[in-house]
Enzyme design. Sequence first.
Site: not given
Ligand code: DOR
Ligand code: ZN
Length: 350
Positions: A16, A139, A102, A44, A250, A254, A222, A266, A177, A18-20
């Site tokens: 799991h 989620h 997802k 996402n 996870d 940011h 989150l 988050a 998560h 997030h590679l952006r």
């Molecule tokens: O803290 C989080 N950041 N929880 C998530 O479910 C998404 C993630 C994000 O993409 O920033």
């Molecule tokens: Zn996530």
Amino acid sequence: MTAPDRITIARPDDWHVHLRDGDMLSGVVNATARQFSRAIVMPNLAPPVTTIAAGKAYRDRIMAALSKDLTFTPLMTAYLTDGADADEIIGGFNQGVFAACKLYPANATTNSSHGVTDISKISGVLEAMQKAGMPLLVHGEVTDPHIDIFDREAVFIDRVMSGIAKDFPELKVVFEHITTSDAADFVASAGPNIAATITPHHLAFSRNAIFQGGIRPHYYCLPIAKRETHRLALRKAATSGSAKFFLGTDSAPHDITRKENACGCAGLYNSPFAIESYAKTFDEENALDKLEAFASLNGPDFYGLPVNPGRMVLERRPSDVPKTVAAGPHTLVPFMAGEISPWTFTGFEN
Ligand code: DOR
Ligand code: ZN
């Protein structure tokens, strides 16, 4: 028995992450690929990855951003919306573009406004996924504003997750998560088709860390970290040796300006020292012998994929975690910033 100072584990995967995208992608993907052989890539983005074409295009951008000296396979996911089309989703799975779907409850977290407003809207898709053997990644938080933020995961089990398990008894589900003893218990007592990922940060700190001497945005993610009893339950689950629990960072970077903000985003960026932070937890629990199953065996087993060749070497040797790292033009604050990691990933061997 004294704990070892050097261990090797089969090369791990991150189930799991997030590679952006855009100018953040290359710094982030290479931090993941340095340690992990494969990763389940969250969809996402803005706009979200909902079609086969979008999944392929994102996979191409990831591969283009990858350093030539690293080997890494991104496993793409499809973002479910109320209007999700079963043919598109299952077609993507059968073509090897999507490894899973997802489920974001609408507005639960970052870029989830296109998420699912009511689980009944996607029952046809879930039926088709169950039939095809395609995993659903969840989620698990309700978005009802009347529910306390610290209760959202537990309430989700009662209101949504138990219904999914009952109505789709053969569906492969990953409760992503997990942050509560309720979720750990639910997964442990469910059938073998229901598993969970656990992050390094939810193993490492409780909700107190978010408010230690002031408000600390780099501990905000989150689902939000819960009270200490829950953290201890997660540590027990992760180190239990049960095949139902596996590694999913996870990691959710940011830019520092979006974290240190009156309305901070988050997410923790934990990829740079991901395996080291898990090793620290397993060492503290006298369970280093269980790290390989959690990090490298249980995930492939659940997804029906082979265990990676090559072994990762971890040594009990201090490493300084930097206060910030760059990703393109972005400054990111990594998990454990400014701390000393007692474990260091030193390379791979055959
Ligand atoms: O803290 C989080 N950041 N929880 C998530 O479910 C998404 C993630 C994000 O993409 O920033
Ligand atoms: Zn996530």
